[in-house]
Design a protein around this motif. Structure first.
Motif, PDB file in Angstrom:
ATOM      1  N   ASP A 497     -72.569 -85.499  69.685  1.00 43.95           N
ATOM      2  CA  ASP A 497     -73.535 -86.402  69.074  1.00 43.95           C
ATOM      3  C   ASP A 497     -72.968 -87.813  69.201  1.00 43.95           C
ATOM      4  O   ASP A 497     -72.170 -88.260  68.383  1.00 43.95           O
ATOM      5  CB  ASP A 497     -73.748 -86.044  67.602  1.00 43.95           C
ATOM      6  N   VAL A 498     -73.357 -88.494  70.271  1.00 43.89           N
ATOM      7  CA  VAL A 498     -72.746 -89.777  70.594  1.00 43.89           C
ATOM      8  C   VAL A 498     -73.024 -90.810  69.516  1.00 43.89           C
ATOM      9  O   VAL A 498     -72.138 -91.579  69.124  1.00 43.89           O
ATOM     10  CB  VAL A 498     -73.247 -90.278  71.967  1.00 43.89           C
ATOM     11  N   ARG A 499     -74.242 -90.823  69.010  1.00 45.39           N
ATOM     12  CA  ARG A 499     -74.586 -91.798  67.968  1.00 45.39           C
ATOM     13  C   ARG A 499     -73.699 -91.600  66.737  1.00 45.39           C
ATOM     14  O   ARG A 499     -73.199 -92.564  66.147  1.00 45.39           O
ATOM     15  CB  ARG A 499     -76.060 -91.645  67.601  1.00 45.39           C
ATOM     16  N   ALA A 500     -73.473 -90.355  66.360  1.00 46.33           N
ATOM     17  CA  ALA A 500     -72.622 -90.078  65.199  1.00 46.33           C
ATOM     18  C   ALA A 500     -71.185 -90.528  65.448  1.00 46.33           C
ATOM     19  O   ALA A 500     -70.510 -91.038  64.544  1.00 46.33           O
ATOM     20  CB  ALA A 500     -72.665 -88.595  64.865  1.00 46.33           C
ATOM     21  N   LEU A 501     -70.700 -90.357  66.690  1.00 43.85           N
ATOM     22  CA  LEU A 501     -69.345 -90.804  67.028  1.00 43.85           C
ATOM     23  C   LEU A 501     -69.214 -92.314  66.873  1.00 43.85           C
ATOM     24  O   LEU A 501     -68.218 -92.816  66.334  1.00 43.85           O
ATOM     25  CB  LEU A 501     -69.010 -90.391  68.457  1.00 43.85           C
ATOM     26  N   GLU A 503     -71.111 -94.304  64.989  1.00 39.90           N
ATOM     27  CA  GLU A 503     -71.223 -94.678  63.584  1.00 39.90           C
ATOM     28  C   GLU A 503     -69.937 -94.386  62.824  1.00 39.90           C
ATOM     29  O   GLU A 503     -69.564 -95.118  61.899  1.00 39.90           O
ATOM     30  CB  GLU A 503     -72.406 -93.939  62.952  1.00 39.90           C
ATOM     31  N   SER A 504     -69.240 -93.320  63.233  1.00 37.69           N
ATOM     32  CA  SER A 504     -67.959 -93.007  62.611  1.00 37.69           C
ATOM     33  C   SER A 504     -66.937 -94.109  62.865  1.00 37.69           C
ATOM     34  O   SER A 504     -66.181 -94.506  61.968  1.00 37.69           O
ATOM     35  CB  SER A 504     -67.437 -91.667  63.141  1.00 37.69           C
ATOM     36  N   GLU A 505     -66.925 -94.635  64.086  1.00 39.21           N
ATOM     37  CA  GLU A 505     -65.999 -95.722  64.409  1.00 39.21           C
ATOM     38  C   GLU A 505     -66.404 -97.004  63.702  1.00 39.21           C
ATOM     39  O   GLU A 505     -65.553 -97.791  63.262  1.00 39.21           O
ATOM     40  CB  GLU A 505     -65.971 -95.949  65.931  1.00 39.21           C
ATOM     41  N   GLU A 506     -67.702 -97.230  63.572  1.00 41.33           N
ATOM     42  CA  GLU A 506     -68.178 -98.416  62.852  1.00 41.33           C
ATOM     43  C   GLU A 506     -67.713 -98.380  61.396  1.00 41.33           C
ATOM     44  O   GLU A 506     -67.292 -99.408  60.838  1.00 41.33           O
ATOM     45  CB  GLU A 506     -69.702 -98.477  62.912  1.00 41.33           C
ATOM     46  N   ALA A 507     -67.751 -97.196  60.787  1.00 39.23           N
ATOM     47  CA  ALA A 507     -67.370 -97.056  59.379  1.00 39.23           C
ATOM     48  C   ALA A 507     -65.903 -97.377  59.141  1.00 39.23           C
ATOM     49  O   ALA A 507     -65.508 -97.728  58.018  1.00 39.23           O
ATOM     50  CB  ALA A 507     -67.681 -95.640  58.908  1.00 39.23           C
ATOM     51  N   LYS A 508     -65.092 -97.270  60.194  1.00 39.43           N
ATOM     52  CA  LYS A 508     -63.660 -97.558  60.047  1.00 39.43           C
ATOM     53  C   LYS A 508     -63.360 -99.049  60.086  1.00 39.43           C
ATOM     54  O   LYS A 508     -62.210 -99.448  59.876  1.00 39.43           O
ATOM     55  CB  LYS A 508     -62.872 -96.826  61.139  1.00 39.43           C
ATOM     56  N   GLY A 509     -64.367 -99.854  60.406  1.00 39.86           N
ATOM     57  CA  GLY A 509     -64.216-101.299  60.290  1.00 39.86           C
ATOM     58  C   GLY A 509     -63.571-101.992  61.470  1.00 39.86           C
ATOM     59  O   GLY A 509     -63.096-103.123  61.333  1.00 39.86           O
ATOM     60  N   TRP A 510     -63.547-101.359  62.633  1.00 32.37           N
ATOM     61  CA  TRP A 510     -62.964-102.025  63.795  1.00 32.37           C
ATOM     62  C   TRP A 510     -63.811-103.239  64.174  1.00 32.37           C
ATOM     63  O   TRP A 510     -65.037-103.193  64.156  1.00 32.37           O
ATOM     64  CB  TRP A 510     -62.894-101.074  64.987  1.00 32.37           C
ATOM     65  N   GLY A 511     -63.141-104.337  64.547  1.00 30.63           N
ATOM     66  CA  GLY A 511     -63.879-105.549  64.906  1.00 30.63           C
ATOM     67  C   GLY A 511     -64.590-105.431  66.243  1.00 30.63           C
ATOM     68  O   GLY A 511     -65.712-105.911  66.415  1.00 30.63           O
ATOM     69  N   ARG A 528     -75.161 -94.822  76.703  1.00 35.81           N
ATOM     70  CA  ARG A 528     -75.729 -96.152  76.920  1.00 35.81           C
ATOM     71  C   ARG A 528     -76.775 -96.469  75.852  1.00 35.81           C
ATOM     72  O   ARG A 528     -76.784 -97.559  75.261  1.00 35.81           O
ATOM     73  CB  ARG A 528     -76.354 -96.217  78.312  1.00 35.81           C
ATOM     74  N   VAL A 529     -77.653 -95.510  75.580  1.00 34.06           N
ATOM     75  CA  VAL A 529     -78.686 -95.710  74.565  1.00 34.06           C
ATOM     76  C   VAL A 529     -78.056 -95.897  73.187  1.00 34.06           C
ATOM     77  O   VAL A 529     -78.486 -96.755  72.399  1.00 34.06           O
ATOM     78  CB  VAL A 529     -79.658 -94.513  74.558  1.00 34.06           C
ATOM     79  N   ALA A 530     -77.031 -95.109  72.891  1.00 39.31           N
ATOM     80  CA  ALA A 530     -76.396 -95.206  71.579  1.00 39.31           C
ATOM     81  C   ALA A 530     -75.727 -96.561  71.382  1.00 39.31           C
ATOM     82  O   ALA A 530     -75.818 -97.161  70.306  1.00 39.31           O
ATOM     83  CB  ALA A 530     -75.366 -94.077  71.416  1.00 39.31           C
ATOM     84  N   VAL A 531     -75.060 -97.068  72.406  1.00 39.61           N
ATOM     85  CA  VAL A 531     -74.404 -98.379  72.296  1.00 39.61           C
ATOM     86  C   VAL A 531     -75.445 -99.478  72.106  1.00 39.61           C
ATOM     87  O   VAL A 531     -75.264-100.399  71.301  1.00 39.61           O
ATOM     88  CB  VAL A 531     -73.523 -98.655  73.529  1.00 39.61           C
ATOM     89  N   VAL A 532     -76.549 -99.380  72.853  1.00 41.26           N
ATOM     90  CA  VAL A 532     -77.618-100.373  72.693  1.00 41.26           C
ATOM     91  C   VAL A 532     -78.158-100.348  71.259  1.00 41.26           C
ATOM     92  O   VAL A 532     -78.447-101.404  70.670  1.00 41.26           O
ATOM     93  CB  VAL A 532     -78.752-100.117  73.708  1.00 41.26           C
ATOM     94  N   SER A 533     -78.266 -99.172  70.683  1.00 40.66           N
ATOM     95  CA  SER A 533     -78.816 -99.054  69.321  1.00 40.66           C
ATOM     96  C   SER A 533     -77.884 -99.646  68.262  1.00 40.66           C
ATOM     97  O   SER A 533     -78.314 -99.893  67.142  1.00 40.66           O
ATOM     98  CB  SER A 533     -79.091 -97.581  68.995  1.00 40.66           C
ATOM     99  N   MET A 534     -76.622 -99.904  68.633  1.00 46.97           N
ATOM    100  CA  MET A 534     -75.654-100.438  67.675  1.00 46.97           C
ATOM    101  C   MET A 534     -75.598-101.957  67.692  1.00 46.97           C
ATOM    102  O   MET A 534     -74.759-102.547  67.003  1.00 46.97           O
ATOM    103  CB  MET A 534     -74.260 -99.880  67.990  1.00 46.97           C
ATOM    104  N   ARG A 535     -76.467-102.609  68.442  1.00 48.52           N
ATOM    105  CA  ARG A 535     -76.425-104.065  68.486  1.00 48.52           C
ATOM    106  C   ARG A 535     -76.696-104.646  67.105  1.00 48.52           C
ATOM    107  O   ARG A 535     -77.549-104.164  66.351  1.00 48.52           O
ATOM    108  CB  ARG A 535     -77.414-104.605  69.505  1.00 48.52           C
ATOM    109  N   GLY A 536     -75.950-105.673  66.809  1.00 50.84           N
ATOM    110  CA  GLY A 536     -76.043-106.278  65.482  1.00 50.84           C
ATOM    111  C   GLY A 536     -75.145-105.605  64.470  1.00 50.84           C
ATOM    112  O   GLY A 536     -75.068-106.047  63.317  1.00 50.84           O
ATOM    113  N   ARG A 537     -74.455-104.557  64.886  1.00 50.74           N
ATOM    114  CA  ARG A 537     -73.574-103.813  63.971  1.00 50.74           C
ATOM    115  C   ARG A 537     -72.163-103.806  64.549  1.00 50.74           C
ATOM    116  O   ARG A 537     -71.589-102.786  64.867  1.00 50.74           O
ATOM    117  CB  ARG A 537     -74.091-102.390  63.779  1.00 50.74           C
ATOM    118  N   GLY A 538     -71.602-104.996  64.689  1.00 51.23           N
ATOM    119  CA  GLY A 538     -70.284-105.136  65.277  1.00 51.23           C
ATOM    120  C   GLY A 538     -70.381-105.417  66.768  1.00 51.23           C
ATOM    121  O   GLY A 538     -71.462-105.566  67.327  1.00 51.23           O
ATOM    122  N   VAL A 539     -69.210-105.493  67.402  1.00 48.65           N
ATOM    123  CA  VAL A 539     -69.136-105.789  68.832  1.00 48.65           C
ATOM    124  C   VAL A 539     -68.765-104.508  69.578  1.00 48.65           C
ATOM    125  O   VAL A 539     -67.756-103.866  69.266  1.00 48.65           O
ATOM    126  CB  VAL A 539     -68.088-106.884  69.115  1.00 48.65           C
TER     127      VAL A 539
END
Length: 549
Positions: A497-501, A503-511, A528-539
Motif C-alpha cells: 500500500d504505497v500511499r500508506a507507506l 503517510e507513515s513517513e510523513e507522520a515521522k516528520g521528515w523535512g 507516482r500517483v501516491a507521491v503526486v497526492s502528497m503535494r502540499g504535505r512536505g517535500v
C-alpha cells in the motif's frame, strides 16, 4: 519535357545559355552542373567553345515556338525569372535557418531547464513543480504501464509540455515567411504556395538527428542534463512521430503540386522522386512497426526495421563506437548463472570493478545463447556482488526469465558474457539531498534498490514478492540482514500500500523524503500517483527506475 541528352547536343540551346557580366569561373561551373539539366551528361562543347559558335547579334527568343537558333531572353522574362530565383534563394536560406532553429530547440531546451533548476532561487520552486509537472501522468495513472491494447506509454505532464512546445515551434517555423511572388515563371499563386510549403515541410521534417540522439545510450544530453534515459527514449518516440507526420505532408504536397502543373508523369520517373517515395513508405512502415504492441512482441524486428536509417547518422555511429568501447574495456567475461526458483536466475560476473553507486544499469550480451543473433542484449539493474557474499570485485544481477533471449538462461558455471555499461538511470543528487529515502520494490526490482542502502545514511525498504517467487528472498537475504528490522518491510504474496507507506513517513516528520521505486509497471505508476497526492504535505522527490520499451 526536354531531356538532358537533347540539350547536351543542341547548338541553339547551348548558345542560348551564354551570358555577359558574370565571372568565367562561375559560368563554367554552371555549365558543367546545370546547362543541360543533368550533371551526369556531358555537353558536346565546353563554355568557351560554345561562345566561339555565336555569330552575329542574337534576336529575342520567340514565344511558344521551337527553339532552333541562338536567341536572347526578353527583358520582361529575364526580370521575372531573376526576381523569382532571387526570392527563392532567400527562401531556401531562411528555411535552412528555421531547420537549424528546430534542432537547437530540441537540443538546448533540456540544457536550459537543467541550468534553471540549479539556480539558488529555483530550489523550492522545483520541489513544488515536480508534483504538478514531473510526476503526474497525462492519462490517469498510466506511465510505466502501457495504455490499454498496448497503445503506448502515456507521457507525464512535463513530457507533454515539451512535446507540445517542440511541435508548436516546428509548425510555426514551417508556416512563417512563405510569400507568393507573382508573376511567376512556373507557378500560379496556389501552386507556388503549395510548392514552398512542400519544400519547407521537407526540410523541417529532418529532426532526424534529434530522433537518433534521444534514442542513444551515449546521448550527450545524458551527461549535460539531469534528464533520464527513459525520458529521452519517450521523447525520441514522439519526435519521430512528428518527423513522420512532416515527411508524409511533404510527400502529399509534392504529389499535389506536380499533378497540378502536369509534371507528375515526368517527375515520377526521376531518381529523386523514386527515392523520396521509398523514404516516405519506409518512414510510414517504421512508425507502424515501432508501436508498443510490436516492440513487446518482436523487439528484434523493431530494432532491425530501424537500422536502415542509422547508417547515415554520425550520432548513431558515435553511440555505437562508445558501446563498442565500453564492451572492449570490460572485455569478454565468464558469468556464473544460478537458478533462483523456477522463474529467475542470478548472474554473477567476477572481476568487474565498477563503483557501487546506486541508479546504474548495464546491457548484457550472451552471444553463445543465440549464436545466429549475437547482437541481442537487454538492460539490467546491477549491484555489487560483495553485498551478497564476500567478494573483492564483481557485480550481480537478477533476471526474470521471459520470452526472448532470457528464456534460454539456465544454470551454468561459466557462460560467456559481454557488458555494455555502466549507464546512469536518473540523476541521484536530488535523492541524496533528502533526509529520508523510502525504497519501494517489487520482484527483481530489489536489485536496483539495494545499492541505495549503502549510499544514504537513512533508508527504509519496502519490498513485495509473489508467493511463487519467494526464492528471491533467500537469494537476497545477506543484504537484507544488514538493515534494522524497523527499516524493512518484506511481504510475500501481498501488494504494498504505497500511499500508506508515504503517510507513515510523513507522520515521522521528515523535512524532505526521497522515494525510489523499481518493479512492475503497476507498482511504479502507483508510486507516482501516491507521491503526486502528497503535494502540499512536505517535500517529496520521486525516482522511478523502470524500462518502458
Amino acid at each position: 519535357m526536354t531531356s538532358g541528352e537533347c540539350r547536351a547536343g543542341d547548338t541553339a540551346w547551348l548558345t542560348k545559355c551564354a551570358a555577359d557580366n558574370v565571372p568565367l569561373s562561375a559560368l563554367q561551373l554552371f555549365w558543367e552542373e546545370s546547362s543541360n539539366g543533368d550533371p551526369s551528361i556531358q555537353s558536346k562543347w565546353d563554355y568557351v567553345t560554345t561562345l566561339s559558335h555565336i555569330s552575329g547579334e542574337p534576336k529575342e527568343a520567340p514565344v511558344d515556338e521551337v527553339l532552333n537558333t541562338t536567341a536572347l531572353f526578353s527583358e520582361a522574362s529575364w526580370t521575372t525569372n531573376y526576381g523569382v530565383l532571387t526570392i527563392f534563394t532567400e527562401f531556401q536560406f531562411v528555411t535552412a535557418k528555421y531547420g537549424i532553429a528546430i534542432l537547437m530547440t530540441g537540443f538546448a531546451t533540456p540544457i536550459v531547464l537543467t541550468v534553471l533548476g540549479h539556480l539558488p532561487f529555483m530550489t523550492g520552486a522545483s520541489d513544488k513543480l515536480r508534483h504538478y509537472l514531473v510526476y503526474p501522468s497525462v492519462i490517469g495513472t498510466y506511465h510505466v504501464r502501457p495504455l490499454p491494447f498496448n497503445l503506448g506509454n502515456s507521457p507525464t505532464i512535463g513530457h507533454a509540455i515539451f512535446i507540445l512546445f517542440f511541435l508548436t515551434i516546428t509548425v510555426v517555423l514551417t508556416g512563417v515567411s512563405i510569400h507568393s511572388t507573382q508573376p511567376h515563371s512556373f507557378f500560379t499563386k496556389y501552386q507556388e504556395i503549395m510548392n514552398l510549403t512542400m519544400l519547407r515541410t521537407g526540410i523541417n521534417a529532418f529532426a532526424l538527428p534529434l530522433v537518433i540522439l534521444f534514442a542513444g545510450r551515449n546521448n550527450a544530453l545524458l551527461w549535460l542534463t539531469n534528464w533520464s534515459h527513459s525520458t529521452y527514449t519517450l521523447l525520441h518516440r514522439w519526435i519521430a512521430r512528428i518527423f513522420g507526420l512532416f515527411t508524409t505532408v511533404h510527400s502529399i504536397l509534392a504529389l499535389m503540386t506536380y499533378k497540378d502543373i502536369g509534371a507528375y508523369p515526368v517527375e515520377e520517373k526521376l531518381p529523386y522522386w523514386i527515392w523520396g517515395s521509398v523514404a516516405t513508405v519506409t518512414v510510414s512502415i517504421m512508425l507502424v512497426l515501432s508501436g508498443l504492441y510490436l516492440r513487446r512482441a518482436q523487439y528484434e524486428i523493431f530494432i532491425i526495421s530501424h537500422r536502415w536509417i542509422y547508417a547515415a547518422a554520425a550520432v548513431w555511429m558515435f553511440d555505437r563506437l562508445m558501446r563498442v568501447g565500453r564492451i572492449l574495456k570490460n572485455g569478454m567475461r565468464r558469468a556464473r548463472v544460478t537458478a533462483v526458483g523456477t522463474g529467475h536466475v542470478r548472474v554473477d560476473v567476477n572481476g568487474i570493478r565498477w563503483s557501487g553507486e546506486p541508479g546504474r544499469h548495464c546491457y548484457a550480451y550472451f552471444p553463445t545463447l543465440k549464436p545466429l543473433r549475437p547482437w541481442e542484449n537487454h538492460p539490467f539493474s546491477v549491484m555489487p556482488t560483495y553485498m551478497l557474499q564476500l567478494s573483492t570485485a564483481g557485480l550481480t544481477f537478477f533476471i526474470r526469465k521471459s520470452a526472448g533471449l532470457t528464456r534460454y538462461l539456465e544454470t551454468n558455471p561459466s557462460l560467456p558474457i559481454l557488458l555494455d555499461g555502466p549507464y546512469p538511470n536518473n540523476a541521484t543528487s536530488s535523492i541524496m539531498e533528502c533526509d529520508r529515502v523510502l525504497l519501494i520494490g517489487g520482484g527483481i526490482g530489489i536489485t536496483a534498490l539495494l545499492p541505495w542502502k549503502q549510499a544514504h545514511r537513512n533508508v527504509k525498504l519496502a519490498w513485495s514478492v509473489k508467493a511463487a517467487d519467494s526464492a528471491l528472498i533467500d537469494a537476497i537475504h545477506p543484504a537484507l540482514d544488514t538493515l534494522p528490522a524497523v527499516d524493512k518491510d518484506v511481504r510475500i504474496g501481498n501488494r504494498l500500500d504505497v500511499r500508506a507507506l508515504l503517510e507513515s513517513e510523513e507522520a515521522k516528520g521528515w523535512g524532505k523524503v526521497g522515494v525510489v521505486v523499481c518493479g512492475p509497471g503497476g507498482l511504479c505508476d502507483d508510486a507516482r500517483v501516491a507521491v503526486v497526492s502528497m503535494r502540499g504535505r512536505g517535500v517529496w522527490v520521486l525516482e522511478v527506475d523502470a524500462y518502458s520499451w
